[in-house]
Write an enzyme that holds these catalytic residues in place. Structure first.
Site, PDB file in Angstrom:
ATOM      1  CG  ASP A  87      62.022   8.186  48.083  1.00 13.21           C
ATOM      2  OD1 ASP A  87      62.933   8.037  48.929  1.00 13.21           O
ATOM      3  OD2 ASP A  87      61.390   9.256  47.945  1.00 13.21           O
ATOM      4  CG  ASN A 114      75.283  -0.132  49.812  1.00 19.04           C
ATOM      5  OD1 ASN A 114      76.285   0.137  50.457  1.00 19.04           O
ATOM      6  ND2 ASN A 114      75.019   0.451  48.636  1.00 19.04           N
ATOM      7  CE1 TYR A 178      74.888   8.747  56.647  1.00 17.12           C
ATOM      8  CE2 TYR A 178      76.737   8.559  58.174  1.00 17.12           C
ATOM      9  CZ  TYR A 178      76.089   8.169  57.013  1.00 17.12           C
ATOM     10  OH  TYR A 178      76.649   7.188  56.229  1.00 17.12           O
ATOM     11  N   GLY A 211      84.633   3.226  55.712  1.00 18.14           N
ATOM     12  CA  GLY A 211      85.005   4.628  55.788  1.00 18.14           C
ATOM     13  C   GLY A 211      84.094   5.440  54.889  1.00 18.14           C
TER      14      GLY A 211
END
Length: 287
Positions: A87, A114, A178, A211
């Site tokens: 985590d 990633n 974000y 995207g």
């Protein structure tokens, strides 16, 4: 004259961001630490690396999903596959992950970052608590993993591959925390690339701008707010792998995202109009 200038600039950007001398054999036996490997683009990255004969350490939040991906990688021919559930919201976890990878593989040739933390799109995601969590998962853990893996990557003359998004180049509505984390990634790794160049450290950094991720958590986060479709996972993953293997400075997938990034500075008003077409403003405001 203007047409010739624009054509020349287009050719320059194309050659800069897409070096098409990919040799699949170069990844055979490569030692890869891949984060966010349990779903979406990360899962497809794991499968591509497995087919190419790389040695893998996979990490993600959910152990059960990781075990499934590990099993599939072995079936696809990966010579070595290990996993560690982690985590990235916990500051002590990145150190454990890198040490695990070094112990299992004896070093690293590729660090592929990633993993992704996403909160539901909308005004409620702007709370201090949500922003702090997003910055730890989507930015600070990337910095920690990079700092800890860099000595091994320096020894192997390896590569850092950072999977980001268009929101790290073009801010949009209802995603401020974000987007802040993604902009921070671009600034950090852009500066790090310059530092490594000055110090003659032969470690490549490839920034990958994708995207909307093809994964359930991201699709759910923008459901009813965004109209954009998710990028296909296998094709996006292959673009990332090609960019990392050729040591390209940047990858845009789909490639039209590069144009949107350029529009940020060149055409701010049409960009705002375009973003409005991508959003369901009523749904976003109600979130």
């Amino acid at each position: 004259m203007k047409v010739l200038l624009l054509t020349g600039l287009g050719a320059l950007f194309f050659s800069y961001y897409w070096n098409d001398n990919f040799d699949p054999a170069s990844l055979q036996g490569a030692r890869v630490l891949l984060t966010g490997a349990s779903a979406g683009v990360g899962e497809e990255l794991a499968y591509h690396y497995a087919r190419l004969g790389s040695h893998l350490v996979l990490t993600a939040h959910t152990e059960a999903l990781l075990q499934k991906v590990v099993g599939n990688c072995r079936k696809l021919g990966a010579p070595k596959v290990f996993f560690i559930a982690a985590d990235m919201a916990s500051p002590e976890v990145p150190g454990r992950v890198v040490q695990f990878a070094l112990d299992k593989l004896g070093g690293l040739d590729y660090l592929v970052l990633n993993h992704l933390g996403a909160t539901p799109a909308g005004t409620r995601s702007r709370s201090v608590q949500a922003t702090r969590w997003l910055l730890q998962v989507n930015f600070l853990s990337y910095v920690q993993l990079t700092s800890l893996a860099l000595p091994s990557l320096t020894d192997s003359k390896g590569s850092l591959v950072v999977v980001s998004s268009l929101l790290g180049h073009v801010p949009t509505s209802f995603s401020s925390p974000y987007s802040a984390a993604k902009f921070a990634l671009d600034g950090f790794f852009g500066s790090l690339r310059r530092e490594l160049d000055v110090q003659d450290v032969n470690v490549a950094i490839t920034m990958c701008v994708l995207g909307l991720r093809d994964r359930a958590s991201t699709a759910e986060g923008v459901r009813g707010v965004g109209r954009a479709k998710a990028a296909p996972g296998p094709k996006a993953a292959l673009a990332v792998i090609r960019g990392g293997a050729t040591r390209a400075p940047g990858v845009f997938y789909p490639r039209r995202l590069h144009l949107l990034g350029l529009l940020r500075g060149w055409l701010p008003h049409p960009r705002a109009w375009f973003i409005r077409q991508e959003l369901n403003i009523t749904a976003a405001a109600a979130a």
